[in-house]
Design a protein around this motif. Structure first.
Motif, PDB file in Angstrom:
ATOM      1  N   LEU A  28       9.501  26.299  -6.779  1.00 41.13           N
ATOM      2  CA  LEU A  28       8.148  26.814  -6.568  1.00 41.13           C
ATOM      3  C   LEU A  28       7.921  27.172  -5.101  1.00 41.13           C
ATOM      4  CD1 LEU A  28       6.239  24.262  -8.810  1.00 41.13           C
ATOM      5  CD2 LEU A  28       6.463  26.714  -9.251  1.00 41.13           C
ATOM      6  N   THR A  29       8.464  26.379  -4.199  1.00 39.45           N
ATOM      7  CA  THR A  29       8.340  26.686  -2.768  1.00 39.45           C
ATOM      8  C   THR A  29       8.950  28.043  -2.462  1.00 39.45           C
ATOM      9  OG1 THR A  29       8.443  24.323  -2.205  1.00 39.45           O
ATOM     10  CG2 THR A  29       8.886  25.891  -0.439  1.00 39.45           C
ATOM     11  N   ASN A  30      10.114  28.323  -3.045  1.00 41.59           N
ATOM     12  CA  ASN A  30      10.775  29.603  -2.815  1.00 41.59           C
ATOM     13  C   ASN A  30       9.981  30.769  -3.401  1.00 41.59           C
ATOM     14  OD1 ASN A  30      12.904  28.347  -1.504  1.00 41.59           O
ATOM     15  ND2 ASN A  30      14.132  28.143  -3.364  1.00 41.59           N
ATOM     16  N   VAL A  31       9.452  30.580  -4.593  1.00 41.30           N
ATOM     17  CA  VAL A  31       8.692  31.648  -5.242  1.00 41.30           C
ATOM     18  C   VAL A  31       7.439  31.995  -4.439  1.00 41.30           C
ATOM     19  CG1 VAL A  31       7.236  32.141  -7.245  1.00 41.30           C
ATOM     20  CG2 VAL A  31       9.536  31.270  -7.575  1.00 41.30           C
ATOM     21  N   LEU A  32       6.801  30.978  -3.882  1.00 38.04           N
ATOM     22  CA  LEU A  32       5.567  31.193  -3.136  1.00 38.04           C
ATOM     23  C   LEU A  32       5.819  31.664  -1.711  1.00 38.04           C
ATOM     24  CD1 LEU A  32       3.724  27.992  -4.400  1.00 38.04           C
ATOM     25  CD2 LEU A  32       3.137  30.346  -4.991  1.00 38.04           C
ATOM     26  N   GLU A  76      -3.431  22.068 -10.013  1.00 41.87           N
ATOM     27  CA  GLU A  76      -4.354  23.082  -9.498  1.00 41.87           C
ATOM     28  C   GLU A  76      -3.679  24.453  -9.491  1.00 41.87           C
ATOM     29  OE1 GLU A  76      -5.561  21.827  -5.657  1.00 41.87           O
ATOM     30  OE2 GLU A  76      -6.519  19.974  -6.338  1.00 41.87           O
ATOM     31  N   LEU A  77      -2.429  24.492  -9.048  1.00 43.43           N
ATOM     32  CA  LEU A  77      -1.687  25.753  -9.030  1.00 43.43           C
ATOM     33  C   LEU A  77      -1.444  26.251 -10.452  1.00 43.43           C
ATOM     34  CD1 LEU A  77      -0.054  27.975  -7.636  1.00 43.43           C
ATOM     35  CD2 LEU A  77       1.908  26.393  -7.597  1.00 43.43           C
ATOM     36  N   ARG A  78      -1.095  25.351 -11.354  1.00 41.88           N
ATOM     37  CA  ARG A  78      -0.837  25.750 -12.739  1.00 41.88           C
ATOM     38  C   ARG A  78      -2.074  26.380 -13.379  1.00 41.88           C
ATOM     39  NH1 ARG A  78      -0.363  21.123 -14.721  1.00 41.88           N
ATOM     40  NH2 ARG A  78      -2.261  21.069 -15.961  1.00 41.88           N
ATOM     41  N   ARG A  79      -3.234  25.800 -13.124  1.00 40.80           N
ATOM     42  CA  ARG A  79      -4.468  26.333 -13.710  1.00 40.80           C
ATOM     43  C   ARG A  79      -4.828  27.685 -13.118  1.00 40.80           C
ATOM     44  NH1 ARG A  79      -5.465  20.752 -13.741  1.00 40.80           N
ATOM     45  NH2 ARG A  79      -6.267  20.765 -11.610  1.00 40.80           N
ATOM     46  N   ARG A  80      -4.588  27.880 -11.820  1.00 36.38           N
ATOM     47  CA  ARG A  80      -4.892  29.175 -11.212  1.00 36.38           C
ATOM     48  C   ARG A  80      -3.966  30.264 -11.737  1.00 36.38           C
ATOM     49  NH1 ARG A  80      -3.751  28.790  -6.124  1.00 36.38           N
ATOM     50  NH2 ARG A  80      -3.828  26.588  -5.662  1.00 36.38           N
ATOM     51  N   LEU A  81      -2.698  29.934 -11.881  1.00 39.38           N
ATOM     52  CA  LEU A  81      -1.775  30.891 -12.481  1.00 39.38           C
ATOM     53  C   LEU A  81      -2.150  31.161 -13.932  1.00 39.38           C
ATOM     54  CD1 LEU A  81       1.688  29.642 -11.129  1.00 39.38           C
ATOM     55  CD2 LEU A  81       0.344  31.593 -10.311  1.00 39.38           C
ATOM     56  N   ARG A 128      -0.680  32.616  -0.609  1.00 43.67           N
ATOM     57  CA  ARG A 128       0.092  31.553  -1.232  1.00 43.67           C
ATOM     58  C   ARG A 128       0.728  30.622  -0.196  1.00 43.67           C
ATOM     59  NH1 ARG A 128       1.273  36.166  -3.974  1.00 43.67           N
ATOM     60  NH2 ARG A 128       3.298  36.426  -2.984  1.00 43.67           N
ATOM     61  N   ARG A 129       0.425  30.839   1.083  1.00 45.24           N
ATOM     62  CA  ARG A 129       1.028  30.003   2.112  1.00 45.24           C
ATOM     63  C   ARG A 129       0.616  28.536   1.951  1.00 45.24           C
ATOM     64  NH1 ARG A 129       0.294  31.896   8.177  1.00 45.24           N
ATOM     65  NH2 ARG A 129       1.564  33.578   7.290  1.00 45.24           N
ATOM     66  N   TRP A 130      -0.651  28.327   1.620  1.00 44.05           N
ATOM     67  CA  TRP A 130      -1.154  26.956   1.469  1.00 44.05           C
ATOM     68  C   TRP A 130      -0.440  26.256   0.313  1.00 44.05           C
ATOM     69  CZ3 TRP A 130      -5.515  24.834  -1.755  1.00 44.05           C
ATOM     70  CH2 TRP A 130      -5.905  23.570  -1.323  1.00 44.05           C
ATOM     71  N   ASP A 131      -0.309  26.939  -0.826  1.00 43.75           N
ATOM     72  CA  ASP A 131       0.401  26.350  -1.966  1.00 43.75           C
ATOM     73  C   ASP A 131       1.857  26.084  -1.619  1.00 43.75           C
ATOM     74  OD1 ASP A 131      -1.650  26.242  -3.926  1.00 43.75           O
ATOM     75  OD2 ASP A 131      -1.498  28.408  -4.189  1.00 43.75           O
ATOM     76  N   ARG A 132       2.495  27.056  -0.945  1.00 44.45           N
ATOM     77  CA  ARG A 132       3.900  26.895  -0.574  1.00 44.45           C
ATOM     78  C   ARG A 132       4.092  25.672   0.312  1.00 44.45           C
ATOM     79  NH1 ARG A 132       5.444  30.780   3.882  1.00 44.45           N
ATOM     80  NH2 ARG A 132       4.349  29.107   4.971  1.00 44.45           N
ATOM     81  N   ASP A 133       3.211  25.511   1.298  1.00 44.37           N
ATOM     82  CA  ASP A 133       3.340  24.383   2.218  1.00 44.37           C
ATOM     83  C   ASP A 133       3.141  23.053   1.493  1.00 44.37           C
ATOM     84  OD1 ASP A 133       3.799  26.142   4.251  1.00 44.37           O
ATOM     85  OD2 ASP A 133       1.782  26.029   5.117  1.00 44.37           O
ATOM     86  N   ARG A 134       2.228  23.040   0.527  1.00 44.65           N
ATOM     87  CA  ARG A 134       2.003  21.797  -0.210  1.00 44.65           C
ATOM     88  C   ARG A 134       3.197  21.456  -1.105  1.00 44.65           C
ATOM     89  NH1 ARG A 134      -3.908  20.831  -2.576  1.00 44.65           N
ATOM     90  NH2 ARG A 134      -3.505  22.672  -3.857  1.00 44.65           N
ATOM     91  N   MET A 135       3.815  22.472  -1.736  1.00 41.24           N
ATOM     92  CA  MET A 135       5.010  22.205  -2.537  1.00 41.24           C
ATOM     93  C   MET A 135       6.126  21.644  -1.653  1.00 41.24           C
ATOM     94  SD  MET A 135       4.019  23.034  -5.566  1.00 41.24           S
ATOM     95  CE  MET A 135       2.286  22.819  -5.107  1.00 41.24           C
ATOM     96  N   ALA A 136       6.301  22.246  -0.479  1.00 43.12           N
ATOM     97  CA  ALA A 136       7.346  21.792   0.441  1.00 43.12           C
ATOM     98  C   ALA A 136       7.066  20.368   0.927  1.00 43.12           C
ATOM     99  CB  ALA A 136       7.448  22.751   1.623  1.00 43.12           C
ATOM    100  N   ARG A 137       5.797  20.083   1.194  1.00 41.52           N
ATOM    101  CA  ARG A 137       5.439  18.746   1.687  1.00 41.52           C
ATOM    102  C   ARG A 137       5.706  17.675   0.629  1.00 41.52           C
ATOM    103  NH1 ARG A 137       0.928  20.013   3.363  1.00 41.52           N
ATOM    104  NH2 ARG A 137      -0.508  19.261   1.768  1.00 41.52           N
TER     105      ARG A 137
END
Length: 311
Positions: A28-32, A76-81, A128-137
């Motif tokens: 998911l981090t890579n996709v975002l 949260e990401l799943r529901r937005r998608l 999607r930077r915020w989502d990406r950073d949260r997945m990475a964290r």
């Protein structure tokens, strides 16, 4: 081959479980990271997020807090998608009943098409930077957190999900339509749990997984019909006569699906949780998990790919 399993000595089931969580978060981090989220990527991402949700429900007590936090954020990401995915599914569902709806489908189709374009545009514009950073964290947290327990802790979660699904299956059998949605969610988790423990091998667990997939598909179709009906009900640009016609067609098919789902669920969840627990422990015990892990890859999963913007 799951390289991450060799980085964690101890129980092999916990090793592969942790590796799966890290794999999904990393994907998911890579996709975002960038590019455009196409419909196939959105669909695969949501399936991966559902798989992750199911895996997190197996967490031992020592990891419950981290698992809950991860499930909340990724949910949260799943529901937005899901908004974009629902728009796509509604169009496909309407078109599948075009012959029965006649001219009503032709009038409703532009309404759904406009909504689909709007949902897709909103998704593409969203940062999607915020989502990406949260997945990475969260990936970093899972890599650093000490993993304690054994496979029995994970199996407890499987039995808990079975009990939840069985409770809803019984309610549905008693005519409580409100049980449809929670049964569908429980079946998604149960199917993902079976897929995880089957490890791709030909076994009774894999056979149960195949049967459960049929029920999950039926319940998914029920949900798709309900989503389309509920959305069109909110639209002032759909005439009352077209809405009535649409509801008649959808509810006829919905009723047939519910009846078939009830029969399938009654068979799959006939056994009491204690019976299922004994059966499941026995079948898992037959597996040589160390050998299976070396060649295992999750079912129905392909690498997520992004589509880059082109000029």
């Amino acid at each position: 081959m799951l390289d991450a399993t060799r980085q964690r000595p101890g129980d092999p089931w916990l090793s592969v479980w942790t590796a799966e969580i890290l794999r999904v978060l990393g994907g998911l981090t890579n996709v975002l990271q960038g590019g455009r989220l196409t419909e196939p990527v959105v669909h695969k991402s949501r399936r991966e997020l559902k798989r992750l949700r199911s895996l997190l429900r197996l967490a031992p007590a020592s990891l419950a807090e981290l698992a809950d936090d991860t499930r909340e954020v990724t949910g949260e990401l799943r529901r937005r998608l899901g908004h974009s995915r629902d728009a796509t599914v509604m169009l496909k569902t309407l078109r599948s009943f075009a012959a029965e709806l006649g001219e009503a489908a032709l009038r409703i189709n532009p309404v759904l098409s406009a909504h689909h374009r709007q949902a897709s545009a909103t998704l593409d514009r969203r940062s999607r930077r915020w989502d990406r950073d949260r997945m990475a964290r969260f990936g970093a947290l899972w890599r650093a957190f000490p993993i304690q327990g054994d496979g029995r802790d994970l199996r407890k979660g499987v039995v808990k999900t079975y009990r939840r699904a069985r409770r809803q299956a019984i309610a549905l059998g008693k005519g409580r339509d409100a049980a449809l949605h929670p049964l569908r969610k429980a079946c998604v988790d149960h199917q993902n749990h079976l897929a995880f423990f089957a490890l791709g091998a030909k076994s009774k667990i894999a056979a149960r997984h195949a049967k459960l997939k049929h029920l999950r598909d039926q319940l998914g179709l029920c949900h798709d019909l309900q989503v389309l009906r509920d959305f069109v009900r909110t639209r002032a640009d759909v005439s009352a006569s077209d809405l009535i016609h649409l509801e008649e067609v959808l509810m006829r098919h919905h009723g047939q699906l519910v009846q078939r789902s009830m029969k399938s669920a009654a068979i799959l969840f006939a056994g009491k949780p204690r019976q299922f627990e004994k059966w499941f422990a026995r079948e898992v015990g037959k597996m040589n998990v160390a050998d299976a892990i070396e060649s295992w890859s999750p079912p129905d999963v392909q690498p997520l790919e992004i589509q880059k913007h082109t000029n």
